[in-house]
Motif scaffolding. Structure first.
Motif, PDB file in Angstrom:
ATOM      1  N   SER A 170      38.173  36.391  48.227  1.00 46.36           N
ATOM      2  CA  SER A 170      39.510  37.280  48.461  1.00 46.36           C
ATOM      3  C   SER A 170      40.024  37.705  46.937  1.00 46.36           C
ATOM      4  O   SER A 170      41.343  37.584  46.887  1.00 46.36           O
ATOM      5  N   SER A 171      39.036  38.315  46.131  1.00 50.48           N
ATOM      6  CA  SER A 171      39.580  38.771  44.942  1.00 50.48           C
ATOM      7  C   SER A 171      39.003  40.117  44.622  1.00 50.48           C
ATOM      8  O   SER A 171      38.414  40.789  45.311  1.00 50.48           O
ATOM      9  N   PHE A 172      40.002  40.606  43.947  1.00 53.44           N
ATOM     10  CA  PHE A 172      39.666  42.312  43.588  1.00 53.44           C
ATOM     11  C   PHE A 172      40.191  42.209  42.158  1.00 53.44           C
ATOM     12  O   PHE A 172      41.360  42.683  41.618  1.00 53.44           O
ATOM     13  N   ASN A 173      39.157  41.902  41.176  1.00 58.98           N
ATOM     14  CA  ASN A 173      39.641  41.553  39.658  1.00 58.98           C
ATOM     15  C   ASN A 173      39.400  43.040  38.976  1.00 58.98           C
ATOM     16  O   ASN A 173      38.445  43.917  39.222  1.00 58.98           O
ATOM     17  N   LEU A 174      40.308  43.396  37.993  1.00 58.72           N
ATOM     18  CA  LEU A 174      40.169  44.557  37.386  1.00 58.72           C
ATOM     19  C   LEU A 174      39.341  44.220  35.880  1.00 58.72           C
ATOM     20  O   LEU A 174      39.587  43.122  35.248  1.00 58.72           O
ATOM     21  N   ARG A 175      38.530  45.091  35.587  1.00 55.66           N
ATOM     22  CA  ARG A 175      37.762  44.768  34.300  1.00 55.66           C
ATOM     23  C   ARG A 175      37.960  46.076  33.381  1.00 55.66           C
ATOM     24  O   ARG A 175      37.915  47.353  33.972  1.00 55.66           O
ATOM     25  N   LYS A 176      37.502  45.662  32.038  1.00 58.22           N
ATOM     26  CA  LYS A 176      37.285  47.156  31.202  1.00 58.22           C
ATOM     27  C   LYS A 176      36.533  46.475  30.101  1.00 58.22           C
ATOM     28  O   LYS A 176      36.806  45.202  29.498  1.00 58.22           O
ATOM     29  N   PRO A 177      35.421  47.027  29.827  1.00 57.33           N
ATOM     30  CA  PRO A 177      34.731  46.564  28.760  1.00 57.33           C
ATOM     31  C   PRO A 177      35.037  46.310  27.347  1.00 57.33           C
ATOM     32  O   PRO A 177      34.793  45.611  26.561  1.00 57.33           O
ATOM     33  N   SER A 178      36.051  47.401  27.008  1.00 60.04           N
ATOM     34  CA  SER A 178      36.315  47.677  25.524  1.00 60.04           C
ATOM     35  C   SER A 178      37.933  47.899  25.678  1.00 60.04           C
ATOM     36  O   SER A 178      38.072  49.400  26.148  1.00 60.04           O
ATOM     37  N   VAL A 179      38.971  47.180  25.301  1.00 58.62           N
ATOM     38  CA  VAL A 179      40.194  47.592  25.545  1.00 58.62           C
ATOM     39  C   VAL A 179      40.773  48.214  24.386  1.00 58.62           C
ATOM     40  O   VAL A 179      40.432  48.233  23.383  1.00 58.62           O
ATOM     41  N   HIS A 180      41.634  49.417  24.374  1.00 56.78           N
ATOM     42  CA  HIS A 180      42.212  50.417  23.491  1.00 56.78           C
ATOM     43  C   HIS A 180      43.608  49.795  23.678  1.00 56.78           C
ATOM     44  O   HIS A 180      44.219  49.547  24.506  1.00 56.78           O
ATOM     45  N   LEU A 199      42.823  48.115  48.850  1.00 56.73           N
ATOM     46  CA  LEU A 199      43.338  47.276  47.612  1.00 56.73           C
ATOM     47  C   LEU A 199      43.416  48.252  46.750  1.00 56.73           C
ATOM     48  O   LEU A 199      42.550  49.193  46.419  1.00 56.73           O
ATOM     49  N   PHE A 200      44.244  48.128  45.697  1.00 61.53           N
ATOM     50  CA  PHE A 200      44.664  49.126  44.624  1.00 61.53           C
ATOM     51  C   PHE A 200      45.156  48.385  43.406  1.00 61.53           C
ATOM     52  O   PHE A 200      45.650  47.271  43.328  1.00 61.53           O
ATOM     53  N   TRP A 201      44.718  49.030  42.372  1.00 56.52           N
ATOM     54  CA  TRP A 201      45.380  48.527  40.940  1.00 56.52           C
ATOM     55  C   TRP A 201      45.882  49.763  40.398  1.00 56.52           C
ATOM     56  O   TRP A 201      45.838  51.160  40.384  1.00 56.52           O
ATOM     57  N   TYR A 202      47.420  49.497  40.040  1.00 57.06           N
ATOM     58  CA  TYR A 202      48.066  50.409  39.407  1.00 57.06           C
ATOM     59  C   TYR A 202      48.542  49.949  37.661  1.00 57.06           C
ATOM     60  O   TYR A 202      48.735  48.803  37.623  1.00 57.06           O
ATOM     61  N   VAL A 203      48.964  50.769  37.080  1.00 46.79           N
ATOM     62  CA  VAL A 203      49.416  50.439  35.646  1.00 46.79           C
ATOM     63  C   VAL A 203      50.661  51.331  35.752  1.00 46.79           C
ATOM     64  O   VAL A 203      51.107  52.293  35.874  1.00 46.79           O
ATOM     65  N   GLN A 204      51.595  50.417  34.715  1.00 49.28           N
ATOM     66  CA  GLN A 204      52.827  50.928  34.595  1.00 49.28           C
ATOM     67  C   GLN A 204      53.204  50.847  33.087  1.00 49.28           C
ATOM     68  O   GLN A 204      53.091  49.610  32.512  1.00 49.28           O
ATOM     69  N   SER A 205      53.339  51.961  32.350  1.00 48.00           N
ATOM     70  CA  SER A 205      53.837  51.777  30.804  1.00 48.00           C
ATOM     71  C   SER A 205      55.169  51.571  30.836  1.00 48.00           C
ATOM     72  O   SER A 205      56.000  51.944  31.911  1.00 48.00           O
ATOM     73  N   ILE A 248      39.977  55.303  36.706  1.00 46.14           N
ATOM     74  CA  ILE A 248      40.261  56.437  35.623  1.00 46.14           C
ATOM     75  C   ILE A 248      40.446  55.301  34.128  1.00 46.14           C
ATOM     76  O   ILE A 248      40.554  54.038  34.284  1.00 46.14           O
ATOM     77  N   LYS A 249      40.386  56.045  33.010  1.00 44.48           N
ATOM     78  CA  LYS A 249      40.575  55.310  31.839  1.00 44.48           C
ATOM     79  C   LYS A 249      39.475  54.114  31.698  1.00 44.48           C
ATOM     80  O   LYS A 249      39.781  53.289  30.747  1.00 44.48           O
ATOM     81  N   GLY A 250      38.351  54.113  32.163  1.00 40.80           N
ATOM     82  CA  GLY A 250      37.415  53.137  32.009  1.00 40.80           C
ATOM     83  C   GLY A 250      37.537  51.992  32.592  1.00 40.80           C
ATOM     84  O   GLY A 250      36.803  50.985  32.417  1.00 40.80           O
ATOM     85  N   PHE A 251      38.243  51.969  33.512  1.00 34.47           N
ATOM     86  CA  PHE A 251      38.556  50.641  34.404  1.00 34.47           C
ATOM     87  C   PHE A 251      37.707  50.604  35.636  1.00 34.47           C
ATOM     88  O   PHE A 251      37.340  51.753  36.160  1.00 34.47           O
ATOM     89  N   GLU A 252      37.235  49.374  35.974  1.00 31.04           N
ATOM     90  CA  GLU A 252      36.383  49.017  37.218  1.00 31.04           C
ATOM     91  C   GLU A 252      37.010  48.014  38.029  1.00 31.04           C
ATOM     92  O   GLU A 252      37.847  46.998  37.275  1.00 31.04           O
ATOM     93  N   ALA A 253      36.725  47.819  39.101  1.00 32.40           N
ATOM     94  CA  ALA A 253      37.316  46.583  39.717  1.00 32.40           C
ATOM     95  C   ALA A 253      36.121  46.088  40.773  1.00 32.40           C
ATOM     96  O   ALA A 253      35.495  47.028  41.278  1.00 32.40           O
ATOM     97  N   GLU A 254      36.086  44.828  41.101  1.00 37.03           N
ATOM     98  CA  GLU A 254      35.090  44.386  42.078  1.00 37.03           C
ATOM     99  C   GLU A 254      35.645  43.530  43.186  1.00 37.03           C
ATOM    100  O   GLU A 254      36.581  42.519  43.006  1.00 37.03           O
ATOM    101  N   PHE A 255      35.446  44.108  44.528  1.00 27.45           N
ATOM    102  CA  PHE A 255      35.868  43.622  45.567  1.00 27.45           C
ATOM    103  C   PHE A 255      35.079  42.302  45.939  1.00 27.45           C
ATOM    104  O   PHE A 255      33.613  42.379  46.236  1.00 27.45           O
TER     105      PHE A 255
END
Lengths: 112, 112
Positions: free
Chosen positions: B72-82, B33-39, B60-67
């Motif tokens: 059947s989930s892989f949610n992406l989290r960040k405590p404080s968004v910039h 499982l992967f998370w990608y970001v596209q600017s 990277i960039k302070g992100f984390e994810a939990e399997f």
């Protein structure tokens, strides 16, 4: 150093023309891919190559012909371009079938 | 057929607020499982990946994810968004066949 590069960055052409997009990676990866991203940002795999061999062909019209002269290069040739081919095409590479993919900057193709 | 679902097309959060982006996968066995970001106007950049082991992965960039296999989930989290986190986020899975399936993406907007 650019890890995955694509040329050209923009491509505007007429219907019926033939065009090519080139991709090169300097990461030493064994696997390369072509993706198509439509106007709704939907990203769909088109082809996967491993060690210059075609592994995945996702029911792409045969007007699209990928060619991998070596492990570092994967080019995409498109014949008889159609309006529906307008999209952003991304090249990517990974070390193997489960590795993290590294994406190129994309080629924005507009067919008029 | 394999599929990756990102239920939220758009999410808006205030700068400094916490963030959770949802992702559900369909592959029965343990997927990669992967998370990608596209600017805007850019290629995709890998944020983090899960192959096995600890179900909470840091990226990277302070992100984390939990399997979570049970969901059947892989949610992406960040405590404080910039504000610079505003982008399109894609969840993806690989079943180990050189074929990566991407979700439809979640567009994140950050309010100042």
């Amino acid at each position: 150093d650019t890890a995955v590069s694509q040329t050209p960055k923009y491509l505007v052409t007429q219907m019926g023309n033939d065009k090519s997009i080139k991709c090169e990676q300097n990461l030493g990866h064994d696997t390369m891919y072509w993706y198509k991203q439509d106007s709704k940002k939907f990203l769909k795999i088109m082809f996967s190559y491993n060690n210059k061999e075609l592994i995945i062909n996702e029911t792409v019209p045969n007007r699209f012909s990928p060619k991998s002269p070596d492990k570092a290069h994967l080019n995409l040739h498109i014949n008889s371009l159609e309006l529906g081919d307008s999209a952003v095409y991304f090249c990517a590479s990974s070390q193997d079938y489960r590795g993290s993919q590294y994406f190129g900057p994309g080629t924005r193709l507009l067919v008029l | 057929a394999q599929s990756v679902t990102q239920p939220d097309i758009h999410i808006t959060v205030s700068e400094g607020a916490s963030l959770e982006l949802r992702c559900n996968y369909s592959y029965g066995a343990t997927p990669y499982l992967f998370w990608y970001v596209q600017s805007p106007g850019q290629g995709l950049q890998l944020l983090l990946k899960y192959f096995s082991g600890d179900t909470l992965v840091q990226g990277i960039k302070g992100f984390e994810a939990e399997f979570k296999r049970s969901q059947s989930s892989f949610n992406l989290r960040k405590p404080s968004v910039h504000w610079s986190d505003a982008a399109e986020y894609f969840c993806a899975e690989s079943s180990g066949t050189y074929k990566y399936i991407f979700g439809t993406g979640t567009r994140l907007k950050v309010l100042a």
